[in-house]
Enzyme design. Structure first.
Site, mmCIF file in Angstrom:
data_model
loop_
_atom_site.group_PDB
_atom_site.id
_atom_site.type_symbol
_atom_site.label_atom_id
_atom_site.label_comp_id
_atom_site.label_asym_id
_atom_site.label_seq_id
_atom_site.Cartn_x
_atom_site.Cartn_y
_atom_site.Cartn_z
ATOM 1 N N ASP A 54 0.843 -1.200 0.000
ATOM 2 C CA ASP A 54 0.000 0.000 0.000
ATOM 3 C C ASP A 54 0.870 1.239 0.000
ATOM 4 O OD1 ASP A 54 -2.614 1.506 0.493
ATOM 5 O OD2 ASP A 54 -1.346 2.175 2.152
ATOM 6 N N TYR A 59 2.721 10.142 0.661
ATOM 7 C CA TYR A 59 3.841 9.601 1.421
ATOM 8 C C TYR A 59 5.163 10.032 0.780
ATOM 9 C CZ TYR A 59 0.153 6.507 3.209
ATOM 10 O OH TYR A 59 -1.004 6.005 3.763
ATOM 11 N N LYS A 85 -3.621 5.842 -3.593
ATOM 12 C CA LYS A 85 -4.709 6.700 -3.122
ATOM 13 C C LYS A 85 -4.887 7.924 -4.012
ATOM 14 C CE LYS A 85 -3.773 4.981 1.490
ATOM 15 N NZ LYS A 85 -2.414 4.422 1.256
#
Length: 335
Positions: A54, A59, A85
Protein backbone atom coordinates in the site's frame (compact mmCIF):
# COMPACT_ATOMS: atom_id res chain seq x y z
CA UNK A 1 9.26 -17.84 5.63
CA UNK A 2 5.59 -18.25 6.57
CA UNK A 3 2.93 -18.78 3.94
CA UNK A 4 0.51 -15.95 4.52
CA UNK A 5 -3.19 -16.61 4.24
CA UNK A 6 -4.88 -14.69 1.43
CA UNK A 7 -8.23 -13.00 1.94
CA UNK A 8 -10.70 -11.58 -0.54
CA UNK A 9 -11.21 -7.84 -0.93
CA UNK A 10 -14.96 -7.31 -0.71
CA UNK A 11 -16.70 -9.22 -3.47
CA UNK A 12 -13.92 -8.58 -6.00
CA UNK A 13 -11.51 -11.04 -7.57
CA UNK A 14 -8.63 -9.55 -5.58
CA UNK A 15 -7.03 -11.50 -2.74
CA UNK A 16 -4.36 -9.98 -0.48
CA UNK A 17 -1.91 -11.56 1.92
CA UNK A 18 -3.04 -10.97 5.49
CA UNK A 19 0.25 -9.19 6.08
CA UNK A 20 0.83 -6.22 3.82
CA UNK A 21 3.40 -3.47 3.76
CA UNK A 22 2.41 0.11 4.55
CA UNK A 23 4.78 2.70 3.10
CA UNK A 24 3.92 5.94 4.90
CA UNK A 25 7.14 5.87 6.91
CA UNK A 26 9.12 4.67 3.91
CA UNK A 27 8.24 7.87 2.08
CA UNK A 28 10.51 9.79 4.44
CA UNK A 29 8.08 12.51 5.52
CA UNK A 30 8.45 11.84 9.24
CA UNK A 31 12.01 10.56 9.48
CA UNK A 32 14.64 10.78 6.72
CA UNK A 33 14.67 7.62 4.59
CA UNK A 34 16.96 7.24 1.59
CA UNK A 35 15.78 5.71 -1.66
CA UNK A 36 17.95 2.64 -1.03
CA UNK A 37 16.55 2.23 2.49
CA UNK A 38 12.98 2.56 1.21
CA UNK A 39 13.45 0.01 -1.54
CA UNK A 40 15.12 -2.34 0.95
CA UNK A 41 11.91 -2.35 3.03
CA UNK A 42 9.90 -3.36 -0.03
CA UNK A 43 12.42 -6.07 -0.90
CA UNK A 44 12.38 -7.41 2.66
CA UNK A 45 8.60 -7.70 2.54
CA UNK A 46 8.72 -9.43 -0.85
CA UNK A 47 11.35 -11.88 0.39
CA UNK A 48 9.03 -12.66 3.32
CA UNK A 49 6.25 -13.64 0.86
CA UNK A 50 4.22 -10.47 1.45
CA UNK A 51 2.22 -9.77 -1.69
CA UNK A 52 0.18 -6.71 -0.75
CA UNK A 53 1.75 -3.26 -0.87
CA UNK A 54 0.00 0.00 0.00
CA UNK A 55 1.28 3.44 -0.90
CA UNK A 56 0.02 6.97 -1.64
CA UNK A 57 1.06 10.17 -3.41
CA UNK A 58 1.15 11.89 0.00
CA UNK A 59 3.84 9.60 1.42
CA UNK A 60 7.04 11.53 0.88
CA UNK A 61 5.14 13.73 -1.62
CA UNK A 62 5.75 11.17 -4.34
CA UNK A 63 8.81 9.38 -2.95
CA UNK A 64 6.99 6.28 -1.69
CA UNK A 65 5.28 5.61 -5.01
CA UNK A 66 8.61 5.90 -6.82
CA UNK A 67 10.28 3.49 -4.40
CA UNK A 68 7.52 0.89 -4.50
CA UNK A 69 7.48 0.90 -8.28
CA UNK A 70 11.26 0.75 -8.58
CA UNK A 71 11.52 -2.14 -6.13
CA UNK A 72 8.74 -4.26 -7.65
CA UNK A 73 8.67 -3.39 -11.34
CA UNK A 74 10.45 -6.57 -12.45
CA UNK A 75 8.19 -8.90 -10.44
CA UNK A 76 5.30 -10.79 -12.03
CA UNK A 77 2.55 -8.16 -11.89
CA UNK A 78 -0.15 -10.81 -11.42
CA UNK A 79 1.58 -12.13 -8.29
CA UNK A 80 0.97 -9.13 -6.04
CA UNK A 81 -1.61 -6.48 -5.18
CA UNK A 82 -0.98 -2.75 -5.13
CA UNK A 83 -3.11 -0.06 -3.55
CA UNK A 84 -2.56 3.66 -3.81
CA UNK A 85 -4.71 6.70 -3.12
CA UNK A 86 -6.38 9.77 -4.60
CA UNK A 87 -7.61 13.03 -3.12
CA UNK A 88 -4.35 14.96 -3.13
CA UNK A 89 -2.57 16.22 -6.22
CA UNK A 90 1.12 17.08 -6.10
CA UNK A 91 2.19 20.46 -7.40
CA UNK A 92 5.69 21.99 -7.63
CA UNK A 93 6.61 23.54 -4.30
CA UNK A 94 6.66 27.32 -4.47
CA UNK A 95 7.48 28.06 -0.83
CA UNK A 96 10.66 27.38 1.12
CA UNK A 97 8.85 27.60 4.47
CA UNK A 98 8.81 24.41 6.57
CA UNK A 99 5.63 22.35 6.53
CA UNK A 100 3.08 23.47 9.12
CA UNK A 101 2.81 19.91 10.50
CA UNK A 102 6.55 19.33 10.58
CA UNK A 103 6.59 16.86 7.68
CA UNK A 104 9.70 16.57 5.57
CA UNK A 105 9.51 16.91 1.79
CA UNK A 106 11.84 14.39 0.17
CA UNK A 107 10.64 15.59 -3.24
CA UNK A 108 9.97 19.21 -4.32
CA UNK A 109 6.19 19.12 -4.21
CA UNK A 110 3.28 20.32 -2.11
CA UNK A 111 -0.22 18.91 -1.95
CA UNK A 112 -3.56 20.28 -3.15
CA UNK A 113 -6.76 18.53 -2.06
CA UNK A 114 -9.04 17.55 -4.92
CA UNK A 115 -11.83 14.98 -4.50
CA UNK A 116 -13.54 15.81 -7.81
CA UNK A 117 -14.01 13.55 -10.82
CA UNK A 118 -11.21 15.26 -12.74
CA UNK A 119 -8.96 15.41 -9.69
CA UNK A 120 -9.24 11.68 -9.07
CA UNK A 121 -8.64 10.88 -12.74
CA UNK A 122 -5.57 13.14 -12.75
CA UNK A 123 -4.31 11.56 -9.54
CA UNK A 124 -4.45 8.08 -11.05
CA UNK A 125 -2.58 9.19 -14.17
CA UNK A 126 0.08 10.88 -12.03
CA UNK A 127 0.44 7.75 -9.89
CA UNK A 128 1.01 5.62 -13.00
CA UNK A 129 3.94 7.87 -13.89
CA UNK A 130 5.50 7.87 -10.42
CA UNK A 131 5.05 4.12 -9.98
CA UNK A 132 6.19 3.26 -13.48
CA UNK A 133 3.45 0.63 -13.51
CA UNK A 134 0.44 0.13 -15.74
CA UNK A 135 -1.99 -1.21 -13.14
CA UNK A 136 -3.35 -0.12 -9.79
CA UNK A 137 -5.41 -2.80 -8.07
CA UNK A 138 -7.10 -0.85 -5.26
CA UNK A 139 -7.72 2.89 -5.27
CA UNK A 140 -8.54 4.51 -1.93
CA UNK A 141 -9.80 8.06 -1.43
CA UNK A 142 -7.25 9.45 1.00
CA UNK A 143 -7.83 11.41 4.20
CA UNK A 144 -11.33 12.72 3.71
CA UNK A 145 -13.23 13.33 6.94
CA UNK A 146 -13.53 15.76 9.84
CA UNK A 147 -10.39 14.37 11.50
CA UNK A 148 -8.36 15.71 8.59
CA UNK A 149 -10.32 18.79 7.48
CA UNK A 150 -12.59 19.87 10.34
CA UNK A 151 -16.38 19.69 10.19
CA UNK A 152 -17.12 22.63 7.89
CA UNK A 153 -14.45 22.00 5.26
CA UNK A 154 -15.15 18.29 5.29
CA UNK A 155 -18.79 18.90 4.41
CA UNK A 156 -17.51 20.71 1.32
CA UNK A 157 -15.07 17.93 0.38
CA UNK A 158 -17.57 15.14 1.07
CA UNK A 159 -20.17 16.79 -1.17
CA UNK A 160 -17.63 16.96 -3.99
CA UNK A 161 -16.76 13.31 -3.50
CA UNK A 162 -20.41 12.26 -3.38
CA UNK A 163 -21.52 14.34 -6.38
CA UNK A 164 -18.41 14.14 -8.56
CA UNK A 165 -15.46 12.08 -7.36
CA UNK A 166 -17.40 8.89 -6.74
CA UNK A 167 -18.42 8.85 -10.41
CA UNK A 168 -14.73 8.67 -11.34
CA UNK A 169 -14.11 5.85 -8.89
CA UNK A 170 -17.09 3.89 -10.15
CA UNK A 171 -16.02 4.43 -13.76
CA UNK A 172 -12.46 3.27 -13.04
CA UNK A 173 -13.78 0.12 -11.38
CA UNK A 174 -16.46 -0.55 -14.01
CA UNK A 175 -13.97 -0.29 -16.86
CA UNK A 176 -11.39 -2.45 -15.10
CA UNK A 177 -8.77 0.27 -14.71
CA UNK A 178 -8.78 -0.59 -10.99
CA UNK A 179 -10.05 -3.77 -9.39
CA UNK A 180 -11.48 -2.22 -6.23
CA UNK A 181 -12.30 1.17 -4.72
CA UNK A 182 -12.37 2.36 -1.15
CA UNK A 183 -11.42 5.05 1.34
CA UNK A 184 -8.29 5.30 3.49
CA UNK A 185 -8.65 7.33 6.68
CA UNK A 186 -7.98 7.50 10.42
CA UNK A 187 -11.63 7.76 11.52
CA UNK A 188 -14.84 5.73 11.34
CA UNK A 189 -17.59 8.30 10.91
CA UNK A 190 -16.72 9.35 7.38
CA UNK A 191 -16.78 5.69 6.34
CA UNK A 192 -20.24 5.29 7.81
CA UNK A 193 -21.30 8.42 5.90
CA UNK A 194 -19.76 7.12 2.66
CA UNK A 195 -21.68 3.85 2.89
CA UNK A 196 -24.78 5.99 2.49
CA UNK A 197 -23.91 7.02 -1.07
CA UNK A 198 -21.43 4.49 -2.47
CA UNK A 199 -20.68 0.84 -3.07
CA UNK A 200 -17.23 0.37 -1.56
CA UNK A 201 -15.02 -2.71 -1.78
CA UNK A 202 -12.65 -1.91 1.07
CA UNK A 203 -11.83 0.66 3.70
CA UNK A 204 -8.29 1.21 4.92
CA UNK A 205 -8.80 2.22 8.54
CA UNK A 206 -5.67 3.33 10.37
CA UNK A 207 -5.40 3.12 14.15
CA UNK A 208 -9.06 2.70 15.01
CA UNK A 209 -9.47 -1.08 15.12
CA UNK A 210 -6.60 -2.29 17.27
CA UNK A 211 -5.87 -4.03 20.53
CA UNK A 212 -6.18 -0.57 22.09
CA UNK A 213 -9.32 0.68 20.30
CA UNK A 214 -12.38 -1.25 19.08
CA UNK A 215 -15.12 1.37 18.73
CA UNK A 216 -15.78 0.40 15.06
CA UNK A 217 -17.44 -2.78 16.37
CA UNK A 218 -20.42 -0.68 17.46
CA UNK A 219 -21.52 0.47 14.00
CA UNK A 220 -18.93 0.53 11.22
CA UNK A 221 -17.90 -3.13 11.21
CA UNK A 222 -21.47 -4.50 11.26
CA UNK A 223 -22.30 -2.18 8.35
CA UNK A 224 -19.25 -3.37 6.42
CA UNK A 225 -20.22 -6.99 7.00
CA UNK A 226 -23.73 -6.37 5.73
CA UNK A 227 -22.45 -4.50 2.65
CA UNK A 228 -19.61 -6.87 1.77
CA UNK A 229 -16.92 -4.24 2.39
CA UNK A 230 -13.54 -5.42 3.66
CA UNK A 231 -11.40 -3.55 6.15
CA UNK A 232 -7.65 -3.25 5.86
CA UNK A 233 -6.13 -2.22 9.18
CA UNK A 234 -3.35 0.32 9.04
CA UNK A 235 -1.42 1.42 12.10
CA UNK A 236 -2.06 -1.78 14.10
CA UNK A 237 0.45 -0.54 16.68
CA UNK A 238 -1.36 2.81 17.08
CA UNK A 239 1.60 4.91 15.91
CA UNK A 240 3.98 2.99 18.18
CA UNK A 241 2.30 3.04 21.59
CA UNK A 242 1.63 -0.72 21.29
CA UNK A 243 5.27 -1.33 20.40
CA UNK A 244 6.75 0.30 23.49
CA UNK A 245 7.05 3.82 22.14
CA UNK A 246 5.24 6.88 23.53
CA UNK A 247 3.40 8.03 20.38
CA UNK A 248 -0.31 7.61 19.64
CA UNK A 249 -2.12 9.16 16.67
CA UNK A 250 1.24 10.52 15.46
CA UNK A 251 1.79 12.55 18.63
CA UNK A 252 2.69 12.10 22.29
CA UNK A 253 0.18 9.76 23.93
CA UNK A 254 -2.11 11.34 26.57
CA UNK A 255 -2.05 9.89 30.10
CA UNK A 256 -5.32 7.97 29.75
CA UNK A 257 -4.03 6.16 26.66
CA UNK A 258 -0.73 5.34 28.38
CA UNK A 259 -2.64 3.97 31.37
CA UNK A 260 -4.78 1.70 29.21
CA UNK A 261 -1.77 0.44 27.27
CA UNK A 262 0.02 -0.31 30.53
CA UNK A 263 -2.92 -2.46 31.64
CA UNK A 264 -2.94 -4.35 28.32
CA UNK A 265 0.83 -4.82 28.55
CA UNK A 266 0.54 -6.24 32.07
CA UNK A 267 -1.95 -8.89 30.90
CA UNK A 268 0.31 -9.78 27.97
CA UNK A 269 3.34 -10.03 30.26
CA UNK A 270 1.47 -12.37 32.59
CA UNK A 271 1.03 -14.73 29.62
CA UNK A 272 4.60 -14.20 28.39
CA UNK A 273 3.30 -12.70 25.13
CA UNK A 274 5.05 -9.59 23.74
CA UNK A 275 2.58 -6.75 23.50
CA UNK A 276 3.39 -6.10 19.81
CA UNK A 277 2.66 -9.75 18.96
CA UNK A 278 -0.79 -9.55 20.51
CA UNK A 279 -1.41 -6.19 18.81
CA UNK A 280 -0.29 -7.25 15.34
CA UNK A 281 -2.38 -10.42 15.38
CA UNK A 282 -5.50 -8.97 17.00
CA UNK A 283 -7.25 -7.34 14.00
CA UNK A 284 -7.01 -10.46 11.82
CA UNK A 285 -9.22 -12.43 14.18
CA UNK A 286 -12.21 -10.56 12.75
CA UNK A 287 -13.46 -11.97 9.43
CA UNK A 288 -14.16 -8.51 7.96
CA UNK A 289 -10.44 -7.68 8.18
CA UNK A 290 -8.57 -8.67 5.02
CA UNK A 291 -5.07 -7.55 6.03
CA UNK A 292 -2.96 -5.57 8.45
CA UNK A 293 -0.35 -3.25 6.98
CA UNK A 294 2.18 -2.03 9.54
CA UNK A 295 4.64 0.57 8.30
CA UNK A 296 8.13 -0.35 9.51
CA UNK A 297 10.84 2.27 9.79
CA UNK A 298 13.56 0.02 8.36
CA UNK A 299 13.96 -3.34 6.65
CA UNK A 300 15.55 -4.64 9.85
CA UNK A 301 12.49 -3.63 11.86
CA UNK A 302 10.25 -5.42 9.37
CA UNK A 303 12.28 -8.61 9.73
CA UNK A 304 12.34 -8.33 13.52
CA UNK A 305 8.54 -8.15 13.57
CA UNK A 306 7.96 -11.21 11.38
CA UNK A 307 8.06 -13.81 14.23
CA UNK A 308 5.45 -11.78 16.11
CA UNK A 309 2.83 -12.63 13.48
CA UNK A 310 3.16 -16.38 13.97
CA UNK A 311 3.65 -16.49 17.73
CA UNK A 312 1.01 -18.55 19.54
CA UNK A 313 -1.43 -16.42 21.55
CA UNK A 314 -2.84 -18.40 24.51
CA UNK A 315 -6.60 -18.44 25.00
CA UNK A 316 -6.16 -17.22 28.56
CA UNK A 317 -4.90 -13.89 27.29
CA UNK A 318 -8.22 -13.28 25.60
CA UNK A 319 -10.27 -14.07 28.68
CA UNK A 320 -8.05 -12.01 30.97
CA UNK A 321 -8.32 -8.97 28.69
CA UNK A 322 -12.10 -9.32 28.77
CA UNK A 323 -12.14 -9.72 32.55
CA UNK A 324 -10.16 -6.46 32.83
CA UNK A 325 -12.64 -4.68 30.52
CA UNK A 326 -9.86 -4.11 28.02
CA UNK A 327 -11.71 -5.60 25.05
CA UNK A 328 -14.99 -4.79 23.37
CA UNK A 329 -17.53 -7.54 24.16
CA UNK A 330 -17.86 -8.39 20.44
CA UNK A 331 -14.17 -8.43 19.64
CA UNK A 332 -12.85 -11.78 18.43
CA UNK A 333 -9.27 -12.47 19.53
CA UNK A 334 -6.63 -14.93 18.30
CA UNK A 335 -6.01 -17.86 20.61
Amino acid sequence: MPEWEKRQIGRTKLHVTTLGLGTATMGGSRIPVTRAEGEAMVTAAWDASVRYFDTAPFYGVGAAEHRVGDALREQDRDAWVLSTKAGRLLRPRTSTAPSADGRLSPMPFEVVYDYSHDGIMRSVEDSYQRLGLARIDILYVHDIGAYQHGDELNRHHLKILRDSGYKALDELRRTGVVGAIGIGVNESQVLIDALGFGDWDAFLLAGRYTLLEQAPLDELIPLCQSRGTSIVVGGPLNSGILAGRDTWNYAAAPPEVVARVNKIAAVCAAHKVPLPAAALQFPLAHPVVAAVIPGPRTAAEFNQNLPLFTMKIPAGLRSDLRNENLLHPNAPVPG
